[in-house]
Each structure stands twice: as C-alpha cells, then as structure tokens.
Design an enzyme around this catalytic site. Structure first.
Site, PDB file in Angstrom:
ATOM      1  N   GLY A 141      39.021  13.136  -5.746  1.00 49.17           N
ATOM      2  CA  GLY A 141      39.226  12.281  -7.082  1.00 49.17           C
ATOM      3  C   GLY A 141      37.914  11.784  -7.677  1.00 49.17           C
ATOM      4  CE1 TYR A 181      40.783   6.520 -12.265  1.00 50.79           C
ATOM      5  CE2 TYR A 181      42.578   5.549 -13.192  1.00 50.79           C
ATOM      6  CZ  TYR A 181      42.271   6.488 -12.594  1.00 50.79           C
ATOM      7  OH  TYR A 181      43.011   7.531 -12.532  1.00 50.79           O
TER       8      TYR A 181
END
Lengths: 195, 195
Positions: free
Chosen positions: B132, B166
């Site tokens: 990711g 994030y």
C-alpha cells in the site's frame, strides 16, 4: 472562500495560477479544470459573433427569461465585477455574480465518468435568488450532454442549509467519507520514498 | 470493493467501461483516469523493448530490491491473477497484487493541480507487506514529477487503521467535509432544469 472554510493557511492560488489552470489548457472545456462564470445583466445578452468561435463543447447558456425586476439587488462592488463578456459594447452592463469550477472525474464503481465540482460561489448580494440552482443545473446538464454519469462535490458537515438544498435537488449525501490530502513538504517527503 | 463500502447497489462498472475509461483515453497517462497496476514476481522484472515504446509520461517503476523471501505468501488465485506484463515469455511468473486508480484534480485554493486517488486496492493475501505504501509513494512521486501540489482521496470514517496509516504518512485528515453525489434519475432530472 478559503477563509470561510478555515483554509486560508493553505491558500496559495495566484491570479497567474488560476489563469493557467483554468483558461490556458490545451484540452477543450470540461476535459480539464473549467470555470463557468455566472453573469447577469438588466439588458438581454447579445449573441455576438465571438460566441460562434468558441469550442463546440460548450455553448454559453443564455437565459433571458429570469425576471429579477422584483428583487432588490444592491451590488456594492458593481464596477469591480463588470464583465468583459461584451467588451466592445460597454452599454451592455454585464456583471459577474458567481462562478463554479469543475473538472472531469472518475469513480471505479460507476460505468461512466463524471464531473467533480470543486467550487461554487455566488456573491453575497446575489444569494437567495436561485443562482446557485442555475449553476448546479448548468453543471448537471453539461455532465449529461457529455454522456457522464455523475456530479460529485464536498460540503462542510456544519452547513445544514446547503446539505438540505443538495438533498432536495436529489443528491445523495454520503456521510461516511472523509477527505485526506497530502501536500507541501509531506508530499515531497513521501514522493522521495519511491526512489 | 464496492461491497466493502456498502455501495454495491450503485455499482454499474463493466469490463468494457473500465477498459474504455482507463486504457483507451487519447490523453497521455495521468492526464485522464489512469490505473497503476502493482505486479510482483519472484524473478527480476525484464526490461523489455516494449517499455521504451510507452509514453514518456510514465516509466514503469521497477523495484527488484524488495526481499519478500521471508514472507509467507500464499495466493489462492495465483493463476487468475497471472499478468500479461511479459506475455512473450511466460517463464516470468508475474502476478497482479493490487492497483490504484488516479485522475488529475484541481482545487481552487491551491496554486498547483493535483492527483485524485479514486481507488487503492491490495489483494487480501498481499496485505501487511508495505505494498500500500509502495502504491501511495508511486502516486506521490508521479504528482511531484508532474509539478503537481497535492494528492487527494477519501477514507471511510470507521476505517481507523487506514486513517492512522494516512496520518503517519503526513496526510492531512480533514474531518469536516462530506461527499455529495448526484447520479442516475436525479442527475437527469436536474440536468433538464437548465433547459
């Protein structure tokens, strides 16, 4: 507008950057960031020859049937917002009342691409006169015309008035998503990680 | 993925629509919706002559330095996800492990345009292996390379794991915005209002 959203610290837009991003694209309108300018005039809008030179992707939407006579409009910055729409004939008295910025978008769940509405703004003295609705329907109509399947935008969760307006117009309010944004030093740092 | 987000009722994507929207654009990569495919192989990736024919806008990111030997990878759908990356030499054993979809975006508050990340997906058996991160940094790096100023995306508010990820990577989580979406019959009806 950035102030209104508490985002003035990230505001880096300049007149040049706006101009380059919105009006100097090699793509036809609506295939890259595009501004729709809402202009009003007490006189009917002239169909100048210039309009026929414009890209066939967008024909200016001219509405002469909105009767604003009964509205008390008092624009304190009338001269500042005088439009260049009909520069050769200054009798025309065309004024900028608002704008909307859109760009093409894509959502992997949908068959067709769409338009993403980044900004909609109606100047204070022109609010409550259905101009917002007019801008939105111009965007929806453009999306339809281009064979697109959706129009997306964000709204602040505290802006109940707008949310009601959007829901009344048939938009789906999707409460679960939050915006993430990588920019500035953090973007540069993260970009380096792929080296 | 649509199921995961409770959006299967709006899912209208087909193989043809995906193909048309992502791979048949007349624009160069990243100037319209573009997919980055994450492919893995136990062998070093070949630099085929084909790669040099690709648009200069994107040079495949080839990483041969990720040692996955210590990871127990068991892909139950290995054959289904066999890649066509090196179709002429089937010994290569390249497999698709994930993807990301991005398209160019614009925010009127920012000087520079950006990339909007519509989808990121790593197949279940390849999660927790930093793929990711690799996809995100490829996107950030591409944005930087194109002189862009931001990468935007949405995250579900219940997805704490992703939000933490994030925020750790330096992204700004903006809690106040909500997504609105006009589509289907409602879009068509609203589009008619501008007639």
């Amino acid at each position: 507008m950035a102030e209104y959203h508490g985002l003035s610290e990230i505001f880096t837009t300049t007149e040049t950057s706006l101009c380059n991003n919105l009006f100097k694209s090699s793509n036809p309108p609506f295939h890259s960031p595009t501004a729709l300018i809402l202009e009003i005039s007490p006189n009917p809008f002239p169909i100048t020859t210039k309009l026929s030179d414009l890209s066939t992707n967008f024909i200016p939407i001219i509405k002469n049937n909105c009767n604003l006579d009964n509205l008390e409009i008092s624009d304190p910055e009338l001269e500042t917002f005088k439009s260049k729409f009909n520069g050769e004939n200054n009798n025309c008295n065309v004024y900028v009342a608002g704008h909307v910025i859109v760009f093409p978008s894509y959502n992997g769940f949908f068959e067709k691409p769409g338009l993403y509405l980044d900004q909609m703004f109606v100047r204070k003295c022109y609010r409550g006169m259905r101009f917002g609705k007019m801008l939105f329907s111009a965007v929806a109509s453009q999306a339809e015309k281009m064979g697109m399947g959706m129009v997306d935008w964000l709204v602040a969760d505290w802006n109940e008035e707008s949310i009601n307006f959007y829901e009344k117009m048939g938009a789906h309010y999707i409460p679960e998503y939050r915006l993430c944004k990588l920019y500035g030093d953090q973007l540069q740092q993260y970009a380096k990680k792929s080296d």
